[in-house]
Enzyme design. Sequence first.
Site, PDB file in Angstrom:
ATOM      1  N   ASN A 107       5.543   8.593  18.777  1.00 14.96           N
ATOM      2  CA  ASN A 107       4.538   9.601  19.442  1.00 14.96           C
ATOM      3  C   ASN A 107       4.904  10.904  18.950  1.00 14.96           C
ATOM      4  O   ASN A 107       5.618  11.501  19.954  1.00 14.96           O
ATOM      5  CB  ASN A 107       4.132   9.190  20.887  1.00 14.96           C
ATOM      6  N   TRP A 108       4.236  11.678  18.257  1.00 14.88           N
ATOM      7  CA  TRP A 108       4.643  13.097  17.952  1.00 14.88           C
ATOM      8  C   TRP A 108       4.124  14.044  18.741  1.00 14.88           C
ATOM      9  O   TRP A 108       4.395  15.046  18.926  1.00 14.88           O
ATOM     10  CB  TRP A 108       4.101  13.294  16.503  1.00 14.88           C
ATOM     11  N   LYS A 109       3.233  13.474  19.812  1.00 13.01           N
ATOM     12  CA  LYS A 109       2.414  14.344  20.708  1.00 13.01           C
ATOM     13  C   LYS A 109       1.793  15.678  19.803  1.00 13.01           C
ATOM     14  O   LYS A 109       1.516  15.420  18.818  1.00 13.01           O
ATOM     15  CB  LYS A 109       3.382  14.912  21.920  1.00 13.01           C
ATOM     16  N   HIS A 133      -1.959   7.045  27.605  1.00 15.01           N
ATOM     17  CA  HIS A 133      -0.429   7.688  28.003  1.00 15.01           C
ATOM     18  C   HIS A 133      -0.359   8.474  29.139  1.00 15.01           C
ATOM     19  O   HIS A 133      -1.285   9.096  29.522  1.00 15.01           O
ATOM     20  CB  HIS A 133      -0.263   8.526  26.601  1.00 15.01           C
ATOM     21  N   GLU A 167       0.458  11.137  29.881  1.00 15.49           N
ATOM     22  CA  GLU A 167       0.041  12.698  29.691  1.00 15.49           C
ATOM     23  C   GLU A 167      -1.268  12.831  29.733  1.00 15.49           C
ATOM     24  O   GLU A 167      -2.132  13.717  30.222  1.00 15.49           O
ATOM     25  CB  GLU A 167       0.720  13.484  28.502  1.00 15.49           C
ATOM     26  N   GLU A 184       6.176   2.570  30.241  1.00 13.10           N
ATOM     27  CA  GLU A 184       6.635   4.059  30.118  1.00 13.10           C
ATOM     28  C   GLU A 184       6.860   4.796  31.596  1.00 13.10           C
ATOM     29  O   GLU A 184       5.838   5.516  32.010  1.00 13.10           O
ATOM     30  CB  GLU A 184       5.911   5.063  29.183  1.00 13.10           C
ATOM     31  N   GLY A 222      10.180  12.393  28.295  1.00 18.05           N
ATOM     32  CA  GLY A 222      10.652  13.568  27.913  1.00 18.05           C
ATOM     33  C   GLY A 222      11.525  14.469  28.909  1.00 18.05           C
ATOM     34  O   GLY A 222      11.779  15.407  28.691  1.00 18.05           O
ATOM     35  N   SER A 267      12.409   8.498  26.860  1.00 20.03           N
ATOM     36  CA  SER A 267      13.924   9.173  26.626  1.00 20.03           C
ATOM     37  C   SER A 267      14.647   7.956  25.778  1.00 20.03           C
ATOM     38  O   SER A 267      15.975   7.830  25.894  1.00 20.03           O
ATOM     39  CB  SER A 267      14.494   9.760  27.550  1.00 20.03           C
ATOM     40  N   GLY A 293       8.845   9.376  21.935  1.00 18.64           N
ATOM     41  CA  GLY A 293       8.413  10.809  21.679  1.00 18.64           C
ATOM     42  C   GLY A 293       9.517  11.791  21.093  1.00 18.64           C
ATOM     43  O   GLY A 293       9.462  11.809  19.839  1.00 18.64           O
ATOM     44  N   GLY A 294      10.302  12.294  21.845  1.00 16.62           N
ATOM     45  CA  GLY A 294      11.182  13.412  21.261  1.00 16.62           C
ATOM     46  C   GLY A 294      11.828  12.816  20.078  1.00 16.62           C
ATOM     47  O   GLY A 294      11.985  13.415  19.159  1.00 16.62           O
TER      48      GLY A 294
HETATM   49  C1  PEP Z   1       6.361   9.366  25.121  1.00 15.76           C
HETATM   50  O1  PEP Z   1       5.660  10.369  25.195  1.00 15.76           O
HETATM   51  O2  PEP Z   1       5.752   8.340  24.859  1.00 15.76           O
HETATM   52  C2  PEP Z   1       7.703   9.189  25.047  1.00 15.76           C
HETATM   53  C3  PEP Z   1       8.345   8.247  25.366  1.00 15.76           C
HETATM   54  O3  PEP Z   1       8.587  10.327  25.309  1.00 15.76           O
HETATM   55  P1  PEP Z   1      10.245  10.536  25.096  1.00 15.76           P
HETATM   56  O4  PEP Z   1      10.769   9.737  24.178  1.00 15.76           O
HETATM   57  O5  PEP Z   1      10.232  12.091  24.635  1.00 15.76           O
HETATM   58  O6  PEP Z   1      10.519  10.243  26.520  1.00 15.76           O
END
Ligand code: PEP
Length: 251
Positions: A10-12, A96, A98, A166, A172, A212, A233-234
């Site tokens: 997920n590049w956001k 998600h 967010e 999640e 994040g 994470s 994500g990251g």
């Molecule tokens: C996400 O936003 O779906 C996520 C898991 O982010 P991160 O891996 O950065 O925690």
Amino acid sequence: MPRTPLIAGNWKMNGLSADGAALAEAVAAGASSRAGGCEMLICPPATLLHPIAALLGEALKLGGQDCHAAASGAHTGDCSAEMLADAGCSYVIVGHSERRQHHGEDDAAVRAKAEAAHRAGLVAIVCVGETRAERDAGETLAVIARQIAGSVPPGARAADSVVAYEPVWAIGTGLTATPADAQTVHAHIRAELARSHGASVAEDMRLLYGGSMKPENAADLLAQPDIDGGLIGGASLKAPDFLAIADAAAR
Ligand code: PEP
């Protein structure tokens, strides 16, 4: 049916045309040089879907990060599931945290989006997860059960739906659920799906962990019996890290 692991990035809201294309090309090259054993997916921002679709080979799939419930109409700034499919997507993330937090999406809205994904022929990745306050209050399993009941369409099947657990406090932040804690929640999700959708749907549906996930912790998380992949994500913004997680999943 064995559950093929799914590693989804997920590049956001990250990536302009040049760096987005370079990242997609690096991930696609890594995916095609691997023997398989896991399905790989990237979900870039909507502006990059069309150009990136042209760069991907068979080994890497494309997904959207959100969709509107309607197929078309007066919804300024939104993107429909049909538009994502037209851009080359086969998946879309819905619900998600967010989106739930910053755009006020509730379970009914998430379910409508998942149904829209199915209507357009996309696989819906339905996200659920508790906040830190809910976890501290001992409400994790109740919150997850409520989100599963409200967000996963009654007609969902393993072929058209994936659930991503999640924990909001892990997204994040660098904090990760322990493999044992994540497994407890994943087993709970599978049990809830068995009650609502039947044992065979629950057995076959893939459940991803997100929060994470990185190369250092992926193998332990992915070794859990009910964790069938990751929503990342990251670490999905660095091709070597994303590919290392895929390697851990394929083992
Ligand atoms: C996400 O936003 O779906 C996520 C898991 O982010 P991160 O891996 O950065 O925690």
